[in-house]
Design a protein around this motif. Structure first.
Motif, PDB file in Angstrom:
ATOM      1  N   PRO A 135       0.816  -1.222   0.000  1.00  0.00           N
ATOM      2  CA  PRO A 135       0.000   0.000   0.000  1.00  0.00           C
ATOM      3  C   PRO A 135       0.845   1.266   0.000  1.00  0.00           C
ATOM      4  O   PRO A 135       0.493   2.258  -0.659  1.00  0.00           O
ATOM      5  CB  PRO A 135      -0.818  -0.117   1.293  1.00  0.00           C
ATOM      6  CG  PRO A 135      -0.770  -1.546   1.662  1.00  0.00           C
ATOM      7  CD  PRO A 135       0.538  -2.060   1.176  1.00  0.00           C
ATOM      8  N   ILE A 136       1.962   1.249   0.723  1.00  0.00           N
ATOM      9  CA  ILE A 136       2.832   2.425   0.765  1.00  0.00           C
ATOM     10  C   ILE A 136       3.395   2.722  -0.619  1.00  0.00           C
ATOM     11  O   ILE A 136       3.419   3.871  -1.076  1.00  0.00           O
ATOM     12  CB  ILE A 136       3.969   2.210   1.778  1.00  0.00           C
ATOM     13  CG1 ILE A 136       3.395   2.080   3.193  1.00  0.00           C
ATOM     14  CG2 ILE A 136       4.980   3.350   1.711  1.00  0.00           C
ATOM     15  CD1 ILE A 136       4.432   1.741   4.252  1.00  0.00           C
ATOM     16  N   LEU A 137       3.825   1.672  -1.297  1.00  0.00           N
ATOM     17  CA  LEU A 137       4.380   1.835  -2.633  1.00  0.00           C
ATOM     18  C   LEU A 137       3.318   2.323  -3.606  1.00  0.00           C
ATOM     19  O   LEU A 137       3.587   3.178  -4.463  1.00  0.00           O
ATOM     20  CB  LEU A 137       4.958   0.499  -3.117  1.00  0.00           C
ATOM     21  CG  LEU A 137       5.824   0.531  -4.370  1.00  0.00           C
ATOM     22  CD1 LEU A 137       7.037   1.434  -4.165  1.00  0.00           C
ATOM     23  CD2 LEU A 137       6.287  -0.880  -4.730  1.00  0.00           C
ATOM     24  N   PHE A 138       2.105   1.829  -3.472  1.00  0.00           N
ATOM     25  CA  PHE A 138       1.016   2.247  -4.361  1.00  0.00           C
ATOM     26  C   PHE A 138       0.681   3.718  -4.152  1.00  0.00           C
ATOM     27  O   PHE A 138       0.492   4.478  -5.119  1.00  0.00           O
ATOM     28  CB  PHE A 138      -0.218   1.380  -4.107  1.00  0.00           C
ATOM     29  CG  PHE A 138      -1.369   1.693  -5.022  1.00  0.00           C
ATOM     30  CD1 PHE A 138      -1.383   1.220  -6.321  1.00  0.00           C
ATOM     31  CD2 PHE A 138      -2.433   2.464  -4.576  1.00  0.00           C
ATOM     32  CE1 PHE A 138      -2.446   1.509  -7.166  1.00  0.00           C
ATOM     33  CE2 PHE A 138      -3.501   2.761  -5.409  1.00  0.00           C
ATOM     34  CZ  PHE A 138      -3.513   2.276  -6.708  1.00  0.00           C
ATOM     35  N   ILE A 139       0.636   4.149  -2.893  1.00  0.00           N
ATOM     36  CA  ILE A 139       0.314   5.547  -2.584  1.00  0.00           C
ATOM     37  C   ILE A 139       1.398   6.483  -3.094  1.00  0.00           C
ATOM     38  O   ILE A 139       1.137   7.625  -3.501  1.00  0.00           O
ATOM     39  CB  ILE A 139       0.117   5.722  -1.066  1.00  0.00           C
ATOM     40  CG1 ILE A 139      -1.121   4.951  -0.607  1.00  0.00           C
ATOM     41  CG2 ILE A 139       0.001   7.193  -0.681  1.00  0.00           C
ATOM     42  CD1 ILE A 139      -1.299   4.901   0.896  1.00  0.00           C
ATOM     43  N   ALA A 140       2.656   5.986  -3.123  1.00  0.00           N
ATOM     44  CA  ALA A 140       3.770   6.815  -3.584  1.00  0.00           C
ATOM     45  C   ALA A 140       3.752   7.040  -5.087  1.00  0.00           C
ATOM     46  O   ALA A 140       4.428   7.950  -5.591  1.00  0.00           O
ATOM     47  CB  ALA A 140       5.099   6.174  -3.172  1.00  0.00           C
ATOM     48  N   LEU A 141       2.972   6.238  -5.827  1.00  0.00           N
ATOM     49  CA  LEU A 141       2.910   6.388  -7.276  1.00  0.00           C
ATOM     50  C   LEU A 141       2.128   7.641  -7.655  1.00  0.00           C
ATOM     51  O   LEU A 141       1.231   8.072  -6.925  1.00  0.00           O
ATOM     52  CB  LEU A 141       2.235   5.165  -7.906  1.00  0.00           C
ATOM     53  CG  LEU A 141       2.984   3.838  -7.858  1.00  0.00           C
ATOM     54  CD1 LEU A 141       2.086   2.722  -8.389  1.00  0.00           C
ATOM     55  CD2 LEU A 141       4.269   3.917  -8.674  1.00  0.00           C
TER      56      LEU A 141
END
Length: 422
Positions: free
Chosen positions: A230-236
């Motif tokens: 989720p953190i990586l997705f939000i950073a996109l």
């Protein structure tokens, strides 16, 4: 010779002659291959490592040539066939000059190094503003023109990851090598995300899930993945978030994104229609566009296989898969009898090749990858690794026989003394 093969890997993957046109005008890749063939001709003790894969690939090559010759659109498929035959030549060079574990290690590390250079080169160009705008988003592409399309580029990255994992497990190179491989994995994930390729992301998730489930610390890695994803997705960027969200909800993206996903199914169904009309040889390799009057390729391995090569191609391709499975199973059987050395490269490279094959079969649902270089390259890696395992098993049996002989000789020469009368 091995360094020449690694150099050809670089020319084939990064393809600098497609980046700088003046190199293309000089035909450096042809000159390099001619020099490599000359070196191979002079190379001592060259021979084919024993493997059923040779016959399977030869049968598939014969099927491709027959289907191409029988095609009404043979001229359209000439480049496709010639390029695949060049890959077949590389396979031949690999399995006739690499016999031992040191050579296998050199080739595996060389492949991952070449991929790292390719990703770094492509990422640098992306930061400089080189990308394609498609499906409503800016998408990263490879520096080459042949496999530089976002989906093809992403697939190349995913399929190469198992070899990096194999090197990690061996521990070759110590901590420095492990840090480098961590960096390579991070760069690979970043590039896959920047391509906006949904199929490549799915391939990455499938492979990551397979690694986690096979790990002895699966619960730790599952928890880490649940936190990191989720953190990586939000950073996109928002555009990429929307793009990847269309995997589970096609309505959130543009209409062409939904049509693109449906096109994979259409490609498979069209392949079945072409197979029904030309059951023996199909329409011929590389003839999809002129035969279907479409502006795009099949975007489906199974539609491409049946539609372009018919029964001959399908049967011989299955023969390749069977030969690959037999070789892989044989290595796995030996590996189970040698648990102390299970992380040695001769056992890890076959696992990587097997994972690569499975990933290509999975990604084949979304892309036309029948003539990709990875099939032959991973087949060659497996054939060489299987030969190394055979040598290791033979040497181990020889040592055991020597030990038994020594014990028997000792027992014959030993004479029990008579008991002393008291």
């Amino acid at each position: 010779m091995h360094w020449l093969l690694i150099g050809y890997m670089f020319l084939f993957i990064d393809r600098p002659f497609e980046v700088w046109p003046w190199l293309g005008d000089l035909h450096v890749e042809r000159i390099y291959m001619l020099l490599t063939l000359a070196a191979w001709a002079l190379y001592p003790n060259k021979r084919f490592v024993p493997s059923g894969l040779h016959a399977a690939f030869a049968a598939f090559a014969a099927a491709i040539l027959i289907c191409w010759g029988a095609s009404p659109w043979a001229a359209a498929g000439q480049d496709r066939v010639e390029d695949w035959l060049k890959i077949l030549v590389f396979y031949g060079l690999l399995v006739t000059t690499v016999f031992d574990e040191r050579g296998l290690q050199r080739m595996a590390a060389g492949f991952v190094t070449v991929m790292a250079l390719y990703l770094l080169h492509s990422f640098r160009e992306f930061l400089g503003g080189r990308y394609t705008y498609r499906m409503g988003i800016a998408r990263m592409i490879g520096v080459d023109g042949t496999l530089g399309d976002p989906n093809s580029f992403g697939a190349s990255i995913v399929v190469a990851l198992p070899m990096a994992v194999a090197l990690w497990r061996t521990g070759i190179g110590g901590k420095k090598a492990k840090y480098a491989l961590i960096g390579y994995a991070g760069l690979s994930i970043l590039c896959i995300l920047l391509t906006g390729s949904r199929s490549s992301l799915l391939g990455l998730l499938v492979y990551a899930g397979w690694l986690i489930l096979r790990s002895r610390q699966r619960w730790f890695w599952l928890a880490a993945f649940a936190v990191a994803a989720p953190i990586l997705f939000i950073a996109l960027p928002g555009s990429l978030q929307t793009r990847f969200e269309t995997i589970i909800n096609s309505d959130v993206g543009p209409a062409n994104a939904k049509e693109s996903g449906e096109g994979r199914i259409i490609g498979f169904l069209t392949g079945l229609e072409l197979f029904a009309a030309n059951p023996l040889t199909g329409i011929g390799p590389g003839a999809w566009r002129p035969a279907t009057k479409s502006n795009i390729e099949s975007h489906n391995l199974y539609g491409e296989l049946l539609g372009e090569t018919g029964f001959l191609g399908a049967v011989t391709f299955v023969a390749v898969l069977i030969a690959f499975t037999v070789a892989l199973r044989r290595v796995s059987q030996v590996r189970r009898t040698d648990p102390v050395c299970e992380n040695d490269l001769v056992y890890q490279v076959p696992l990587a090749a097997g994972a690569g094959f499975l990933l290509m079969l999975f990604l084949g649902n979304f892309g036309h990858n029948l003539f990709r270089y990875n099939w032959l390259w991973y087949g060659g890696f497996l054939a060489v690794a299987a030969e190394c395992v055979r040598r290791r098993e033979r040497d181990r049996e020889w040592d055991c026989e020597d030990d038994v002989y020594a014990v028997e000789s000792y027992s014959v020469s030993w004479v029990e003394p008579d008991p002393v009368d008291v």
